[in-house]
Design a protein around this motif. Sequence first.
Motif, mmCIF file in Angstrom:
data_model
loop_
_atom_site.group_PDB
_atom_site.id
_atom_site.type_symbol
_atom_site.label_atom_id
_atom_site.label_comp_id
_atom_site.label_asym_id
_atom_site.label_seq_id
_atom_site.Cartn_x
_atom_site.Cartn_y
_atom_site.Cartn_z
ATOM 1 N N VAL A 1 -16.540 -52.197 36.487
ATOM 2 C CA VAL A 1 -15.404 -51.557 35.975
ATOM 3 C C VAL A 1 -16.166 -50.355 35.315
ATOM 4 C CG1 VAL A 1 -13.694 -51.483 34.146
ATOM 5 C CG2 VAL A 1 -14.192 -53.688 35.379
ATOM 6 N N ASP A 2 -15.700 -49.128 35.963
ATOM 7 C CA ASP A 2 -16.445 -47.767 35.431
ATOM 8 C C ASP A 2 -15.410 -46.957 35.049
ATOM 9 O OD1 ASP A 2 -19.026 -48.873 35.918
ATOM 10 O OD2 ASP A 2 -18.841 -48.396 38.010
ATOM 11 N N LEU A 3 -15.672 -46.206 33.895
ATOM 12 C CA LEU A 3 -14.778 -45.293 33.548
ATOM 13 C C LEU A 3 -15.395 -43.792 33.888
ATOM 14 C CD1 LEU A 3 -12.116 -44.235 31.886
ATOM 15 C CD2 LEU A 3 -13.803 -44.594 29.800
ATOM 16 N N ASN A 4 -14.507 -42.894 34.503
ATOM 17 C CA ASN A 4 -15.063 -41.482 34.589
ATOM 18 C C ASN A 4 -14.350 -40.762 33.470
ATOM 19 O OD1 ASN A 4 -15.345 -38.822 35.308
ATOM 20 N ND2 ASN A 4 -15.093 -39.071 37.390
ATOM 21 N N LYS A 5 -15.007 -40.417 32.481
ATOM 22 C CA LYS A 5 -14.371 -39.795 31.283
ATOM 23 C C LYS A 5 -13.851 -38.550 31.486
ATOM 24 C CE LYS A 5 -17.246 -42.354 27.902
ATOM 25 N NZ LYS A 5 -18.009 -42.433 26.619
ATOM 26 N N LYS A 6 -14.555 -37.716 32.518
ATOM 27 C CA LYS A 6 -14.187 -36.186 32.698
ATOM 28 C C LYS A 6 -12.892 -36.375 33.347
ATOM 29 C CE LYS A 6 -15.447 -32.205 34.882
ATOM 30 N NZ LYS A 6 -16.495 -31.563 35.931
ATOM 31 N N ASP A 7 -12.556 -37.195 34.230
ATOM 32 C CA ASP A 7 -11.473 -37.255 35.106
ATOM 33 C C ASP A 7 -10.309 -38.251 34.619
ATOM 34 O OD1 ASP A 7 -12.312 -35.123 36.637
ATOM 35 O OD2 ASP A 7 -13.453 -36.417 38.138
ATOM 36 N N PHE A 8 -10.496 -39.182 33.633
ATOM 37 C CA PHE A 8 -9.790 -40.003 33.206
ATOM 38 C C PHE A 8 -9.420 -40.973 34.447
ATOM 39 C CE2 PHE A 8 -9.351 -37.384 29.876
ATOM 40 C CZ PHE A 8 -9.080 -38.195 28.552
ATOM 41 N N ILE A 9 -10.429 -41.539 35.161
ATOM 42 C CA ILE A 9 -10.113 -42.447 36.335
ATOM 43 C C ILE A 9 -11.136 -43.575 36.151
ATOM 44 C CG2 ILE A 9 -10.520 -42.744 38.751
ATOM 45 C CD1 ILE A 9 -9.963 -39.907 39.122
ATOM 46 N N ILE A 10 -10.310 -44.915 36.213
ATOM 47 C CA ILE A 10 -11.263 -46.355 36.199
ATOM 48 C C ILE A 10 -11.374 -46.585 37.469
ATOM 49 C CG2 ILE A 10 -11.222 -48.500 35.094
ATOM 50 C CD1 ILE A 10 -8.947 -47.488 33.026
ATOM 51 N N ALA A 11 -12.646 -46.850 37.841
ATOM 52 C CA ALA A 11 -13.041 -47.533 39.168
ATOM 53 C C ALA A 11 -12.988 -49.056 39.001
ATOM 54 C CB ALA A 11 -14.308 -46.894 39.849
ATOM 55 N N PRO B 1 -10.490 -52.007 51.073
ATOM 56 C CA PRO B 1 -11.608 -52.812 51.395
ATOM 57 C C PRO B 1 -12.738 -52.072 51.556
ATOM 58 C CG PRO B 1 -10.077 -52.863 53.290
ATOM 59 C CD PRO B 1 -9.673 -52.345 52.028
ATOM 60 N N SER B 2 -13.947 -52.293 51.120
ATOM 61 C CA SER B 2 -15.145 -51.275 51.179
ATOM 62 C C SER B 2 -16.281 -52.395 51.347
ATOM 63 C CB SER B 2 -15.583 -50.649 50.065
ATOM 64 O OG SER B 2 -16.661 -49.796 50.163
ATOM 65 N N GLY B 3 -16.592 -52.738 52.724
ATOM 66 C CA GLY B 3 -17.494 -53.941 52.936
ATOM 67 C C GLY B 3 -17.013 -55.101 52.736
ATOM 68 N N LYS B 4 -17.857 -55.997 51.783
ATOM 69 C CA LYS B 4 -17.450 -57.320 51.219
ATOM 70 C C LYS B 4 -16.506 -57.104 49.964
ATOM 71 C CE LYS B 4 -21.436 -59.553 53.178
ATOM 72 N NZ LYS B 4 -22.387 -60.341 52.672
ATOM 73 N N THR B 5 -16.189 -55.970 49.472
ATOM 74 C CA THR B 5 -15.689 -55.803 48.212
ATOM 75 C C THR B 5 -14.325 -55.080 48.305
ATOM 76 O OG1 THR B 5 -16.797 -53.745 47.357
ATOM 77 C CG2 THR B 5 -17.976 -55.616 46.784
ATOM 78 N N ILE B 6 -13.460 -55.187 47.115
ATOM 79 C CA ILE B 6 -12.161 -54.398 47.382
ATOM 80 C C ILE B 6 -12.326 -53.485 46.009
ATOM 81 C CG2 ILE B 6 -9.832 -54.800 46.813
ATOM 82 C CD1 ILE B 6 -10.133 -57.393 48.124
ATOM 83 N N LYS B 7 -12.059 -52.162 46.394
ATOM 84 C CA LYS B 7 -12.132 -51.192 45.560
ATOM 85 C C LYS B 7 -10.699 -50.696 44.863
ATOM 86 C CE LYS B 7 -16.641 -49.667 46.471
ATOM 87 N NZ LYS B 7 -17.580 -48.617 46.770
ATOM 88 N N LYS B 8 -10.539 -50.058 43.769
ATOM 89 C CA LYS B 8 -9.173 -49.583 43.530
ATOM 90 C C LYS B 8 -9.525 -48.524 42.254
ATOM 91 C CE LYS B 8 -4.476 -50.709 41.830
ATOM 92 N NZ LYS B 8 -3.690 -50.711 42.805
ATOM 93 N N GLU B 9 -8.813 -47.275 42.587
ATOM 94 C CA GLU B 9 -9.009 -46.360 41.288
ATOM 95 C C GLU B 9 -7.783 -46.392 40.640
ATOM 96 O OE1 GLU B 9 -10.177 -42.676 43.190
ATOM 97 O OE2 GLU B 9 -12.144 -43.291 43.288
ATOM 98 N N VAL B 10 -7.916 -46.347 39.323
ATOM 99 C CA VAL B 10 -6.553 -46.335 38.630
ATOM 100 C C VAL B 10 -6.574 -45.171 37.691
ATOM 101 C CG1 VAL B 10 -5.357 -47.398 36.429
ATOM 102 C CG2 VAL B 10 -6.675 -49.092 38.161
ATOM 103 N N SER B 11 -5.759 -44.304 37.971
ATOM 104 C CA SER B 11 -5.972 -42.890 37.112
ATOM 105 C C SER B 11 -5.206 -43.179 35.535
ATOM 106 C CB SER B 11 -5.308 -41.754 37.904
ATOM 107 O OG SER B 11 -4.022 -42.082 38.113
ATOM 108 N N VAL B 12 -5.583 -42.583 34.666
ATOM 109 C CA VAL B 12 -5.171 -42.792 33.123
ATOM 110 C C VAL B 12 -4.088 -41.284 33.094
ATOM 111 C CG1 VAL B 12 -5.576 -42.966 30.944
ATOM 112 C CG2 VAL B 12 -7.125 -44.177 32.644
ATOM 113 N N LYS B 13 -2.856 -41.586 32.743
ATOM 114 C CA LYS B 13 -2.175 -40.424 32.693
ATOM 115 C C LYS B 13 -2.456 -39.707 31.216
ATOM 116 C CE LYS B 13 1.554 -42.742 34.971
ATOM 117 N NZ LYS B 13 2.816 -43.617 34.775
#
Length: 163
Positions: free
Chosen positions: A39-49, A87-99
């Motif tokens: 769980v990573d937060l991109n503070k500049k773009d307000f996106i949670i990976a 899906p990305s290889g063996k994992t599943i990824k999702k980007e959640v943007s924060v309004k």
Amino acid sequence: MPSFDIASAVDIQVLDNAINTVKKEVATRYDFRDTDVKVDLNKKDFIIALEVNTEMQMKQLIDILISRSMKQGIDGNAFDFSKDAYPSGKTIKKEVSVKNGLRQEDAKKIVKMIKDSGAKVQAAIMDDIIRVTGKKLDDLQDVIAKCKTGDFGVPLQFVNMKS
């Protein structure tokens, strides 16, 4: 003339605290043991990976994210889950943007609702906020009450009240 602003903002520090709480809970939960959860937060773009192993874990992680954020005071409507997980290889990824901030079309909906309510106030869109002015403080409080009951899909804050 009394006035106030309608805004939709998420404090980055509160969001960061919520993400850290999510990471701590995931580390202690039995159903996430021996799995790669990121769980990573991109503070500049307000996106949670988000990155997990299975679709079920993705749903659980989203539930944890919403519940921990709400306990920190962030509205659940602040997250945009419209992008699908991929899906990305063996994992599943999702980007959640924060309004963060009112979009123009959301601001227009709110202004239209204020004008249709018949309150004796003026509403003006100023970048990512709406300034509402009126002669009476009671009229402004009526507008706040109507905005709280309306469902606009974004969290609203009523700030900068001046009388």
